[in-house]
Design an enzyme around this catalytic site. Structure first.
Site, PDB file in Angstrom:
ATOM      1  N   ASP A  16      32.122  33.244  38.096  1.00  0.00           N
ATOM      2  CA  ASP A  16      32.708  33.537  36.790  1.00  0.00           C
ATOM      3  C   ASP A  16      33.498  32.284  36.405  1.00  0.00           C
ATOM      4  O   ASP A  16      33.794  31.461  37.269  1.00  0.00           O
ATOM      5  CB  ASP A  16      33.617  34.762  36.926  1.00  0.00           C
ATOM      6  CG  ASP A  16      34.416  35.015  35.657  1.00  0.00           C
ATOM      7  OD1 ASP A  16      33.813  34.994  34.574  1.00  0.00           O
ATOM      8  OD2 ASP A  16      35.640  35.208  35.758  1.00  0.00           O
ATOM      9  N   ASP A  67      36.952  37.584  39.209  1.00  0.00           N
ATOM     10  CA  ASP A  67      38.327  38.087  39.326  1.00  0.00           C
ATOM     11  C   ASP A  67      38.662  39.201  38.354  1.00  0.00           C
ATOM     12  O   ASP A  67      39.717  39.814  38.457  1.00  0.00           O
ATOM     13  CB  ASP A  67      39.317  36.940  39.109  1.00  0.00           C
ATOM     14  CG  ASP A  67      39.381  36.507  37.652  1.00  0.00           C
ATOM     15  OD1 ASP A  67      38.306  36.486  36.998  1.00  0.00           O
ATOM     16  OD2 ASP A  67      40.473  36.211  37.158  1.00  0.00           O
ATOM     17  N   ASP A 113      33.813  41.521  35.869  1.00  0.00           N
ATOM     18  CA  ASP A 113      32.984  40.982  36.953  1.00  0.00           C
ATOM     19  C   ASP A 113      32.560  42.069  37.946  1.00  0.00           C
ATOM     20  O   ASP A 113      31.694  41.834  38.784  1.00  0.00           O
ATOM     21  CB  ASP A 113      33.748  39.888  37.724  1.00  0.00           C
ATOM     22  CG  ASP A 113      34.096  38.700  36.845  1.00  0.00           C
ATOM     23  OD1 ASP A 113      33.234  38.314  36.027  1.00  0.00           O
ATOM     24  OD2 ASP A 113      35.210  38.175  36.962  1.00  0.00           O
TER      25      ASP A 113
END
Length: 717
Positions: free
Chosen positions: A385, A590, A594
């Protein structure tokens, strides 16, 4: 104690060690005299004569003494093997206890038969194996004692974590204005949520909470593995068990007892150490068929040697003076049964997994069990990410451009009112920036937002002061059919070209302004991607951010494949596509958005500073939130699994080599045979050596490539 489950397990382990120690000592009390009578005193003339003195017919004093001394070892000290055998057979399986019970009983009851026959005969000279059964039990108990002692050391990580919570805490009583009225020292177990606790310099935080007064630096290394003290001031969170270094802090307790971060970490590490790795199924399958096979091999060995002796298949000179062909065959059969115990095979995986997860915890990497550990060593593709993972995750507004005549304070008041309800890091950055226009208020009250709606991965929408406010990316505007002017397009392109995120603001369905938000890269991000390439791990970025910003960040860190403007379900789909293409995928993220991808990936790695939901969904939690820990996690998993393979090679190789020798393969040519008690000692040594091999993982050091990595100007050691 705060952690009853951990404490119970620790006391159970200590009790188990004591039991094996006591059993071994009692076995020695009887076995040493048996050994001396059978192996030493028979060569001392005066004592030999006394021991050979006949009591009844051919029954000697020595045989009676050996029988009397070995019986408590067989049935009292060795009772655990009978119990274990019964439980295993009742469940339709055979284990190591079955082999030991069969082997020792064969030696013991043949010896009883031999003694009784000598007592009733005038020409039968008895030869017994009493020393074999008692020495066999003693060596196996010694091996078991050393094994549980060594296995206990694998749980040091849990013991250290459990000892972090202080026994007492200073409870403060505050008045309505927040002034301290009184302070009282209480047992830390009595702390309730919302209690205010005082932490003096050098003291440990007694619970999780946030600072309401004071400034200090807190050493969080015991929880996160991060060596540098972390600055704490009003509003910052404090983890229970961490050490306050200098200033005095007043913290309000948020999570206490079993809810605390420390308690959750202990539970996580405990469950990880108890969880089976898929590779252990291999050992379980082997053990399931191995024990019956060993029994068949043992009986076949005895039968082959017995028939060979009966029909003079080998010269009589091969038979030692102290025994006949039946006894020689029985010795070979018992030796095969004992040496082939698959206990080393059963220890190969769990001991390595326990040490690996414990070492990971001490490095600030929480690995949720054997499954995660096994999958991580195969990872050849990492999906990152962007926000909060590759970048610091605390973006700041660096530029504002208004497209309509409007007071900047009023503009930000409307945006902040809408964004204050969002948990997204970009939303927090906008609200933080808006506070600059209300510096006279510490916690400004924003206008009420009605009909608030968060569109995951795109932005927010709300009615503020009867105006429709939409804050988000270009896709969000197009979805709501809001026209984007050429000026706004140019501003977006310019911000994206500078690796900044462009946020469009629409008020009453008209684009009113463009915000440029920058989220700095994490220190060492470029080096981490470079090291991953050298480890033959492909890196991909999947983000909900716009393509311009995503590509700029990717170019800066060295990632070639980028998927931008991806919704949470699209992130998960991309992970599945990579898996379908043959990759073993790890997702590093995080945020809440996600979570689907973290679950879909073969290994989900959550940044420790991320959301609770992401941490819950992940297989591995990187407590320090440092990117280089991704490399450490993969490397630790590879090292652990190379140790498991080494354990399997040792355990299986030992059996493949030991069984033929115990079966008498070397006897015809060399006269070498392996007495059952030596086979028992070798089997115990095999188990201990596997555990010690796993314990050597405690010396694990991070990859040398990371030693030269500079994080924020500080060299990582």
């Amino acid at each position: 104690m705060i952690f009853p489950e951990g404490g119970g397990r620790e006391s159970h382990r200590k009790e188990e060690i004591k039991q094996y120690y006591r059993s071994f000592l009692w076995s020695l009390v009887f076995t040493v005299p048996v050994f001396l009578i059978a192996m030493i005193f028979m060569y001392i003339p005066g004592i030999k004569h006394a021991l050979d003195t006949k009591l009844v017919n051919m029954l000697s004093i020595g045989a009676i003494l050996r029988w009397v001394l070995s019986t408590p070892v067989q049935f009292i000290v060795g009772r655990r093997f009978y119990t274990g055998s019964y439980k295993a057979l009742r469940h339709g399986s055979a284990n190591m206890d079955v082999l030991i019970a069969l082997g020792t009983n064969a030696a013991y009851f043949y010896s009883v038969y031999s003694v009784l026959r000598a007592a009733s005969s005038t020409d039968f000279e008895s030869t017994d194996f009493f020393e074999t059964s008692s020495m066999l039990i003693s060596f196996i108990l010694l091996g078991k004692y050393l094994e549980v002692l060594a296995k206990g050391k694998t749980s040091d990580a849990i013991a250290k974590l459990m000892n972090l919570t202080p026994g007492t805490a200073i409870l403060l009583t505050l008045d309505d204005e927040g002034n301290v009225i009184s302070e009282e020292e209480i047992d830390s177990r009595l702390i309730q949520r919302n209690d205010v606790i005082k932490i003096v310099p050098g003291a440990k935080a007694a619970s999780d909470g946030f600072v309401i007064w004071g400034q200090s630096h807190v050493n969080e290394s015991m929880i996160t593995g991060e060596a540098r003290p972390v600055a704490k001031r009003k509003g910052d969170t404090v983890i229970g068990g961490t050490v306050n270094e200098n200033g005095v802090l007043h913290i309000k307790a948020t999570r206490v007892g079993s809810e605390s971060a420390l308690s959750q970490i202990v539970r996580l590490v405990e469950s990880a150490q108890m969880a089976k790795a898929p590779v252990q199924k291999f050992a379980d399958r082997i053990s399931k068929y191995f024990v019956p096979l060993v029994i068949i091999l043992s009986i076949s060995t005895w039968l082959a040697w017995f028939l060979a002796g009966k029909f003079h298949g080998y010269p009589d000179s091969w038979i030692p003076k102290s025994m006949d062909s039946f006894q020689l065959a029985l010795q070979f059969g018992i030796s095969v049964m004992v040496i082939a115990c698959p206990c080393a095979l059963g220890l190969a995986t769990p001991t390595a997994v326990m040490v690996g997860t414990g070492v990971g915890a001490s490095q600030g990497i929480l690995i949720k069990g054997g499954q995660a550990l096994e999958s991580a060593h195969k990872v050849n593709c990492l999906v990152f990410d962007k926000t909060g993972t590759l970048t610091i995750g605390k973006p700041v507004v660096v530029n504002t451009r208004l497209l309509k005549n409007m007071v900047l304070r009023d503009f930000y008041e409307l945006i902040a009112a809408a964004e204050v309800n969002s948990e997204h890091p970009l939303a927090k950055a906008i609200v933080e920036y808006a506070k600059k226009f209300r510096e006279d208020e510490e916690n400004p009250m924003w206008p009420e937002a009605q009909d608030f709606q968060s569109i995951t991965g795109h932005g927010v929408k709300a009615i503020v002061r009867n105006k429709e406010v939409i804050v988000g990316n270009k896709s969000l505007m197009l979805e709501h059919n809001i026209p984007i002017s050429i000026d706004a397009e140019e501003m977006l392109a310019e911000t994206e070209g500078m690796a900044q995120t462009g946020i469009l603001v629409s008020i009453d369905r008209e684009v009113t302004g463009v915000l440029a938000i920058s989220d700095p890269l994490k220190p060492g991000a470029h080096e981490v991607i470079s090291i991953l390439k050298s480890m033959k791990v492909r890196s991909i970025m999947v983000t909900g951010d716009n393509s311009g910003t995503a590509n700029s960040i990717a170019k800066e860190v060295g990632i070639e494949t980028v998927i931008a403007e991806a919704k949470p379900e699209q992130k998960a789909e991309k992970v599945k596509e990579l898996q379908a293409a043959g990759y073993i995928v790890a997702m590093v993220g995080d945020g809440i958005n996600d979570s689907p991808a973290l679950v879909a990936a073969d290994v989900g790695m959550a940044i420790g500073a991320g959301t609770d939901i992401a941490i819950e969904a992940a297989d591995i939690v990187l407590m320090k939130s440092n990117l280089e820990d991704v490399i450490t996690a993969i490397d630790l998993s590879r090292k652990t699994f190379s140790r498991i393979r080494l354990n399997y090679i040792w355990a299986l190789g030992y059996n493949l080599l030991g069984i033929p020798i115990a079966g008498g393969v070397l006897f015809p040519g060399t006269g070498f045979r392996l007495p059952p008690w030596i086979a028992g000692a070798a089997m115990a040594a095999s188990s201990v050596s596997v555990v010690v091999c796993s314990l050597l993982l405690k010396n694990y050091r991070r990859p040398k490539m990371l030693e030269h990595l500079d994080i924020g100007g500080i060299k990582i050691e």
